[in-house]
Scaffold this active site. Sequence first.
Site, mmCIF file in Angstrom:
data_model
loop_
_atom_site.group_PDB
_atom_site.id
_atom_site.type_symbol
_atom_site.label_atom_id
_atom_site.label_comp_id
_atom_site.label_asym_id
_atom_site.label_seq_id
_atom_site.Cartn_x
_atom_site.Cartn_y
_atom_site.Cartn_z
ATOM 1 N N TYR A 1 0.832 -1.199 0.000
ATOM 2 C CA TYR A 1 0.000 0.000 0.000
ATOM 3 C C TYR A 1 0.869 1.252 0.000
ATOM 4 O O TYR A 1 0.690 2.165 -0.818
ATOM 5 C CB TYR A 1 -0.908 -0.031 1.223
ATOM 6 C CG TYR A 1 -1.857 1.131 1.340
ATOM 7 C CD1 TYR A 1 -2.921 1.285 0.460
ATOM 8 C CD2 TYR A 1 -1.699 2.076 2.348
ATOM 9 C CE1 TYR A 1 -3.806 2.347 0.574
ATOM 10 C CE2 TYR A 1 -2.583 3.141 2.478
ATOM 11 C CZ TYR A 1 -3.632 3.275 1.581
ATOM 12 O OH TYR A 1 -4.490 4.332 1.706
ATOM 13 N N LYS B 1 1.260 4.000 -3.015
ATOM 14 C CA LYS B 1 0.856 5.383 -2.764
ATOM 15 C C LYS B 1 2.032 6.347 -2.926
ATOM 16 O O LYS B 1 1.840 7.506 -3.324
ATOM 17 C CB LYS B 1 0.246 5.506 -1.373
ATOM 18 C CG LYS B 1 -1.118 4.855 -1.244
ATOM 19 C CD LYS B 1 -2.164 5.580 -2.083
ATOM 20 C CE LYS B 1 -3.570 5.092 -1.773
ATOM 21 N NZ LYS B 1 -4.611 5.867 -2.464
#
Length: 275
Positions: free
Chosen positions: A154, A158
């Site tokens: 994640y 990002k």
Amino acid sequence: MTSPSGLRGRVAIVTGASRGIGRAVAEALVAEGARVCVTARDADGLRRAAAELGGVGLAGTVADPAHLRELTALALREFGRIDVVVNNAATNQPYGPLMDADPDRWREAFTVNVEAPLRLVQYAWHAWMGEHGGSVVNICTEGAGHVGPRVGAYGTSKAALLHLTRQLAGELAPRVRVNSVSPGLVRTEMARFVWERAEEETAAGLPLGRIGEPDDVARAVVWLTSDAARWITGADLLVDGGTRVRPAYASGTDPVHAALRSAAPPDSPQAAQAP
């Protein structure tokens, strides 16, 4: 919420808008006079959201380029313009150490969190924004600025989205402004597995004394899309309750990381992916 936003009559596409941050963003934009075209995977939830927002919706996954093209066409067909794009939909899978990450889930993280925002901006640019201008906000994460347990995929995806934001800001200027908002821990279903078990302890470790609410992020997004931020592009706005400046961070007693270490994994990949 009142501000000299100049958003009245403008049209916004918001992804992952049936709940959580995406829903709060759509509500805040409507409150400022914008009209919204929303998408999410949950067809029933999206139908309710679109009706309550007075907008239009199209159920589907942002991982599908055809869905994003259809979403862009829907906004133009219903409203005749696209002024704002908010890329909010995301997945936090694969969850766990990167040495155990399934390659297919790793690629999915980048498809949903990086490629989909690019595709949607491409379609909006070619359909309307390239000629008429507009504003893009990508929802990133405070966690992209440092490492953390179990959320490597994640955070890495990002971090890529943060760079994509800056790259697009350079390429699309001066017609289109591109910025990002990086929330800390926010009370959403996607993050429930982190905050639910130790909310008080986690909040106590933050300078502002609480975890975030979706509306905290929505207010920042509205400001960045508005005329009040007309000389801002390529920026990342932290909305994290002071996560980056808390004394506990330097001492190694980071409360969010402690919550991640003790949290049970998300119930399922489907539940962990924002709609």
